[in-house]
Scaffold this active site. Sequence first.
Site, PDB file in Angstrom:
ATOM      1  N   SER A  72      -8.009  -7.179   3.858  1.00 16.50           N
ATOM      2  CA  SER A  72      -6.809  -6.338   3.688  1.00 16.50           C
ATOM      3  C   SER A  72      -5.761  -7.023   2.819  1.00 16.50           C
ATOM      4  O   SER A  72      -5.461  -8.212   3.004  1.00 16.50           O
ATOM      5  CB  SER A  72      -6.204  -6.011   5.053  1.00 16.50           C
ATOM      6  N   LYS A 104      -8.337   4.721  11.906  1.00 15.72           N
ATOM      7  CA  LYS A 104      -7.357   5.732  11.481  1.00 15.72           C
ATOM      8  C   LYS A 104      -7.412   7.006  12.335  1.00 15.72           C
ATOM      9  O   LYS A 104      -6.388   7.639  12.580  1.00 15.72           O
ATOM     10  CB  LYS A 104      -7.553   6.081  10.010  1.00 15.72           C
ATOM     11  N   GLY A 115     -11.486  11.186   2.793  1.00 17.31           N
ATOM     12  CA  GLY A 115     -10.103  11.097   3.252  1.00 17.31           C
ATOM     13  C   GLY A 115      -9.114  10.984   2.097  1.00 17.31           C
ATOM     14  O   GLY A 115      -8.015  11.562   2.148  1.00 17.31           O
ATOM     15  N   ASP A 155      -0.579   7.816   2.558  1.00 13.72           N
ATOM     16  CA  ASP A 155      -1.408   7.804   1.339  1.00 13.72           C
ATOM     17  C   ASP A 155      -0.967   8.870   0.333  1.00 13.72           C
ATOM     18  O   ASP A 155      -0.923   8.625  -0.875  1.00 13.72           O
ATOM     19  CB  ASP A 155      -2.885   8.039   1.686  1.00 13.72           C
ATOM     20  N   THR A 195      -5.980   0.530   9.531  1.00 10.74           N
ATOM     21  CA  THR A 195      -7.008   0.760   8.516  1.00 10.74           C
ATOM     22  C   THR A 195      -8.345   0.965   9.201  1.00 10.74           C
ATOM     23  O   THR A 195      -8.422   1.077  10.431  1.00 10.74           O
ATOM     24  CB  THR A 195      -6.991  -0.388   7.470  1.00 10.74           C
ATOM     25  N   GLY A 204     -14.372  14.261  -5.447  1.00 14.60           N
ATOM     26  CA  GLY A 204     -14.548  13.638  -4.138  1.00 14.60           C
ATOM     27  C   GLY A 204     -14.019  14.542  -3.037  1.00 14.60           C
ATOM     28  O   GLY A 204     -13.219  15.447  -3.304  1.00 14.60           O
ATOM     29  N   GLY A 244      -5.575   2.598  -9.434  1.00 14.31           N
ATOM     30  CA  GLY A 244      -5.247   2.850  -8.027  1.00 14.31           C
ATOM     31  C   GLY A 244      -4.414   1.781  -7.343  1.00 14.31           C
ATOM     32  O   GLY A 244      -4.022   1.958  -6.191  1.00 14.31           O
ATOM     33  N   ASN A 281      -2.182   6.164   9.240  1.00  9.93           N
ATOM     34  CA  ASN A 281      -2.281   4.786   8.732  1.00  9.93           C
ATOM     35  C   ASN A 281      -1.022   3.971   8.987  1.00  9.93           C
ATOM     36  O   ASN A 281      -0.984   2.779   8.680  1.00  9.93           O
ATOM     37  CB  ASN A 281      -2.654   4.763   7.239  1.00  9.93           C
TER      38      ASN A 281
HETATM   39  P1  ATR Z   1     -12.450   7.938   1.249  1.00 12.60           P
HETATM   40  O1  ATR Z   1     -12.089   8.109   2.692  1.00 12.60           O
HETATM   41  O2  ATR Z   1     -11.862   6.722   0.603  1.00 12.60           O
HETATM   42  O3  ATR Z   1     -12.161   9.163   0.462  1.00 12.60           O
HETATM   43  P2  ATR Z   1     -15.230   8.498   1.709  1.00 12.60           P
HETATM   44  O4  ATR Z   1     -14.853   9.441   2.791  1.00 12.60           O
HETATM   45  O5  ATR Z   1     -16.316   7.507   1.981  1.00 12.60           O
HETATM   46  O6  ATR Z   1     -14.015   7.633   1.209  1.00 12.60           O
HETATM   47  O7  ATR Z   1     -15.601   9.367   0.421  1.00 12.60           O
HETATM   48  C1  ATR Z   1     -16.305   8.847  -0.650  1.00 12.60           C
HETATM   49  C2  ATR Z   1     -16.442   9.920  -1.738  1.00 12.60           C
HETATM   50  O8  ATR Z   1     -17.162   9.332  -2.823  1.00 12.60           O
HETATM   51  C3  ATR Z   1     -17.205  11.142  -1.273  1.00 12.60           C
HETATM   52  O9  ATR Z   1     -16.646  12.272  -1.891  1.00 12.60           O
HETATM   53  C4  ATR Z   1     -18.615  10.870  -1.820  1.00 12.60           C
HETATM   54  O10 ATR Z   1     -19.372  12.010  -2.088  1.00 12.60           O
HETATM   55  P3  ATR Z   1     -20.292  12.675  -0.918  1.00 12.60           P
HETATM   56  O11 ATR Z   1     -19.372  13.481  -0.090  1.00 12.60           O
HETATM   57  O12 ATR Z   1     -21.277  13.499  -1.666  1.00 12.60           O
HETATM   58  O13 ATR Z   1     -20.923  11.534  -0.185  1.00 12.60           O
HETATM   59  C5  ATR Z   1     -18.280  10.176  -3.130  1.00 12.60           C
HETATM   60  N1  ATR Z   1     -19.405   9.382  -3.610  1.00 12.60           N
HETATM   61  C6  ATR Z   1     -19.829   8.190  -3.159  1.00 12.60           C
HETATM   62  N2  ATR Z   1     -20.926   7.780  -3.849  1.00 12.60           N
HETATM   63  C7  ATR Z   1     -21.207   8.745  -4.756  1.00 12.60           C
HETATM   64  C8  ATR Z   1     -22.216   8.932  -5.771  1.00 12.60           C
HETATM   65  N3  ATR Z   1     -23.152   7.996  -5.979  1.00 12.60           N
HETATM   66  N4  ATR Z   1     -22.178  10.053  -6.509  1.00 12.60           N
HETATM   67  C9  ATR Z   1     -21.225  11.008  -6.307  1.00 12.60           C
HETATM   68  N5  ATR Z   1     -20.246  10.882  -5.358  1.00 12.60           N
HETATM   69  C10 ATR Z   1     -20.244   9.787  -4.601  1.00 12.60           C
END
Ligand code: ATR
Length: 281
Positions: A20, A71, A137, A108, A67, A134, A246, A92
Amino acid sequence: MITTAKAKIAGVIGWPISHSRSPLIHGHWLDRYNIDGAYIPFAVKSEDGVEAIRALSKLGFSGTNVTLPHKLTAFQTVDVRDAAAEAIGAVNTVVVQPDGSLHGSNTDAAGLLAHLRASSPGWNATAAPVMILGAGGSARAAIFALLGAGVREVRLSNRTRDKAETLADAFGHKVKIIDWRERSNALAGCGLLVNTTSLGMTGQPALHIVLEDLPRGAVVYDIVYSPLETPLLATARAQGNQGIDGLGMLLHQATPGFEAWFGIKPVVDETLRNVILSDLT
Ligand code: ATR
């Protein structure tokens, strides 16, 4: 300064916690503002989350960041939640109230928006659709932030379409689903592209997207900060789009907690950015 018996105490609860950056961020501010306080990393296993969060007020702490993997536990354990936490489904930041009750928030969304506005003052929320990649979260936080800022149309694309549909159901008709295979074509007319997937992160594959249809005035925001310049940002900048990394979101999301616990609204500046950058490299 040296902590006294009157020191205000906060920290971050997580497992693992050693990666962290929050102690560094808050430690920098405590030092900078010469505050009698401390910010401690708490290594708390998944099964101990509820007890650890409940113990905050008993120990006289001012609050904590939360974290992974706590959460959702924090969301369920606090007494009151703010609108962002409700919409995102995760807490968070916990602030212990004078009566000992726990206030939970999610910073966030505000962090993303504050960073976006600071980096790109010309970005106009109502002017053009936004594309979000994506559906985890971070995507939830981004959608909440951007709709709250006045964005009229969010185009949402995720590899797993079901997850995008769940988000669209939660946020209503302004969120339009774009098939993952159509993500490049759907960039036409957008004023902002936000990557919330883990693609492009160190150790992960690059995000494949063709930016040709993205207007040159559009901003590209990648929530990934390691590496600082992802392949997506490199491509965007090479073709003249503004690219935002980011790291700023990580720094800005920390400010509401610090202000609530220690009483000073801290500044996110280059000095802080460099402190964290030197830890990343
Ligand atoms: P966070 O909470 O930070 O948003 P997360 O919930 O693990 O993290 O989400 C990760 C995102 O990255 C998801 O949208 C995931 O797509 P899926 O819902 O299809 O899993 C996306 N992601 C991770 N690896 C990927 C890949 N190889 N190709 C496309 N999308 C990917």
